[in-house]
Scaffold this active site. Structure first.
Site, PDB file in Angstrom:
ATOM      1  N   HIS A  14     -11.759   2.657  -5.343  1.00  0.00           N
ATOM      2  CA  HIS A  14     -12.061   2.684  -6.780  1.00  0.00           C
ATOM      3  C   HIS A  14     -12.639   1.364  -7.258  1.00  0.00           C
ATOM      4  O   HIS A  14     -13.298   1.299  -8.299  1.00  0.00           O
ATOM      5  CB  HIS A  14     -10.786   2.999  -7.576  1.00  0.00           C
ATOM      6  CG  HIS A  14      -9.879   1.809  -7.738  1.00  0.00           C
ATOM      7  ND1 HIS A  14      -9.097   1.325  -6.698  1.00  0.00           N
ATOM      8  CD2 HIS A  14      -9.655   0.986  -8.801  1.00  0.00           C
ATOM      9  CE1 HIS A  14      -8.429   0.279  -7.126  1.00  0.00           C
ATOM     10  NE2 HIS A  14      -8.745   0.038  -8.385  1.00  0.00           N
ATOM     11  N   GLY A  30       4.177   3.471  10.966  1.00  0.00           N
ATOM     12  CA  GLY A  30       4.745   2.747  12.095  1.00  0.00           C
ATOM     13  C   GLY A  30       4.412   1.272  12.001  1.00  0.00           C
ATOM     14  O   GLY A  30       3.766   0.821  11.051  1.00  0.00           O
ATOM     15  N   ALA A  59      -2.483  -4.554   9.538  1.00  0.00           N
ATOM     16  CA  ALA A  59      -3.912  -4.243   9.513  1.00  0.00           C
ATOM     17  C   ALA A  59      -4.729  -5.188  10.387  1.00  0.00           C
ATOM     18  O   ALA A  59      -5.580  -4.755  11.173  1.00  0.00           O
ATOM     19  CB  ALA A  59      -4.416  -4.284   8.072  1.00  0.00           C
ATOM     20  N   LYS A  75      12.039   1.155   4.484  1.00  0.00           N
ATOM     21  CA  LYS A  75      11.753  -0.124   5.160  1.00  0.00           C
ATOM     22  C   LYS A  75      11.073  -1.109   4.212  1.00  0.00           C
ATOM     23  O   LYS A  75      11.256  -2.329   4.347  1.00  0.00           O
ATOM     24  CB  LYS A  75      10.929   0.115   6.436  1.00  0.00           C
ATOM     25  CG  LYS A  75       9.520   0.646   6.235  1.00  0.00           C
ATOM     26  CD  LYS A  75       8.483  -0.475   6.132  1.00  0.00           C
ATOM     27  CE  LYS A  75       7.102   0.080   5.841  1.00  0.00           C
ATOM     28  NZ  LYS A  75       6.105  -1.001   5.641  1.00  0.00           N
ATOM     29  N   ASP A 134       9.013   0.103  12.369  1.00  0.00           N
ATOM     30  CA  ASP A 134       8.381  -0.460  11.177  1.00  0.00           C
ATOM     31  C   ASP A 134       9.358  -1.314  10.382  1.00  0.00           C
ATOM     32  O   ASP A 134       8.968  -2.291   9.731  1.00  0.00           O
ATOM     33  CB  ASP A 134       7.838   0.667  10.298  1.00  0.00           C
ATOM     34  CG  ASP A 134       6.571   0.272   9.543  1.00  0.00           C
ATOM     35  OD1 ASP A 134       6.101  -0.866   9.727  1.00  0.00           O
ATOM     36  OD2 ASP A 134       6.054   1.114   8.789  1.00  0.00           O
ATOM     37  N   SER A 149       3.857  -9.192   6.133  1.00  0.00           N
ATOM     38  CA  SER A 149       4.353  -8.149   5.236  1.00  0.00           C
ATOM     39  C   SER A 149       4.371  -8.646   3.800  1.00  0.00           C
ATOM     40  O   SER A 149       5.042  -9.634   3.466  1.00  0.00           O
ATOM     41  CB  SER A 149       5.764  -7.729   5.655  1.00  0.00           C
ATOM     42  OG  SER A 149       6.407  -7.015   4.607  1.00  0.00           O
TER      43      SER A 149
END
Length: 329
Positions: free
Chosen positions: A35, A134, A138, A189, A242, A252
């Site tokens: 978007h 999982g 990236a 998680k 994960d 993270s």
């Protein structure tokens, strides 16, 4: 050379872009949309991510209708709070035979339900769906580092097709029959990563971190069973895999967000510091509601909610987690 029909990836954040690169690297014709047109324009200009050039078969698209024209398979990697809105926009643009897989890790904010229910609400309960989840940062996927994840869905033919799309020498999907459990694990998680981040930000140490992860796994299992999932799914890549990844590595966003709150920032300022979507912040409120609705004991998740939404002090509340009455594991 293309090995199968084109696939659309909707959501060009880090994970969506990584999935698009992975699929294109595997020979897929990939159309990537977001978007945010400014983000897309920059990606179109640079055609790279994490220092890796985009494969030629990865096409950046500015227009959603053009992105999904003639497409049957769509991969959604938008934030959970935008999931329903994107599906609603897609409804008049795609055929009834459309199939959805998503890398989104969250719940529908309107209903508090797993995302496959959102697809069924807008399309049909016969729609082929799958959830990919999982331990998969990236950047590491784009750098082609070995990665394995869970893939759960309601249609064996679709799962087989997705396996062919995703699998290569360094990326492997393991099929799972528990669509509910895989999605719930991905939500729990996120919240546990915030809890562990808070603990580490407070300087509580490795013992506390491991205690939170272990007891968090128990909360994950109880919720999965209460909502019709399988307890053993918590031991899958989507579960403990994960969970450990997200709780222990600063790639993270959920963990980094928790670290900032543990060091004294308000939730609002911690979100600004991260500068990107932190799913766990929204998930904490959703899990709090689910635990109450299904009468599931989730003390860590509940305390994270109270810290983020009721301004309880992180230090005193986290200490209380280890001060509850003695119980059997």
């Amino acid at each position: 050379m293309e090995t199968s029909s084109a696939i659309a990836v909707l959501g060009a954040g880090a994970w969506g872009t990584a999935i698009a690169v992975l699929l294109a690297r595997n020979g897929q014709a990939v159309r990537l949309w977001d978007h945010d047109t400014k983000r897309l324009s920059q990606m179109q200009s640079e055609r790279s991510f994490a220092g890796v050039a985009f494969p030629d078969s990865l096409r950046i698209e500015m227009d959603l209708e053009k992105t999904v024209a003639g497409i049957t398979d769509i991969c959604l990697v938008v934030p959970s709070h935008a999931f329903r809105a994107v599906l609603t926009r897609l409804k008049p643009l795609v055929p009834t035979t459309v199939r959805f897989v998503w890398g989104t890790k969250g719940l529908d904010p309107e209903t508090g339900e797993c995302l496959h229910h959102t697809v069924f609400d807008i399309f049909s309960e016969k729609t082929a769906v799958a959830a990919l989840s999982g331990p998969s940062f990236a950047k590491e996927v784009v750098l082609n580092l070995p990665t394995a994840v869970s893939l759960a869905g309601n249609n064996p033919a679709f799962l087989a097709s997705l396996s062919k799309r995703f699998n290569n020498g360094n990326f492997r999907v393991y099929l799972n029959t528990d669509l509910v459990g895989v999605q719930l694990c991905s939500v729990v998680k996120n919240v546990m990563a915030i809890a562990v981040g808070m603990s580490d930000g407070l300087g509580f140490g490795t013992n506390t971190r491991c205690a939170l992860i272990t007891r968090g796994l128990s909360e994950m299992s109880r919720l999965c069973v209460a909502l019709g999932g399988k307890s053993e799914t918590t031991m899958s890549l989507a579960g403990v895999g994960d969970l450990v990844l997200t709780c222990t590595d600063n790639q993270s966003r959920n963990r980094r967000f928790g670290l900032s709150v543990g060091k004294g920032l308000s939730a609002e300022n911690a979100l600004k510091e991260i500068g990107e979507s932190v799913e766990g912040y929204y998930n904490a409120k959703q899990l709090f509601a689910l635990a109450k609705k299904y009468n599931v004991s989730m003390p860590i998740s509940e305390e994270v909610y109270r810290i983020l939404y009721e301004n309880d002090p992180a230090k005193s509340v986290l200490k209380e987690l280890l001060a509850i009455d003695a119980v059997h594991e």
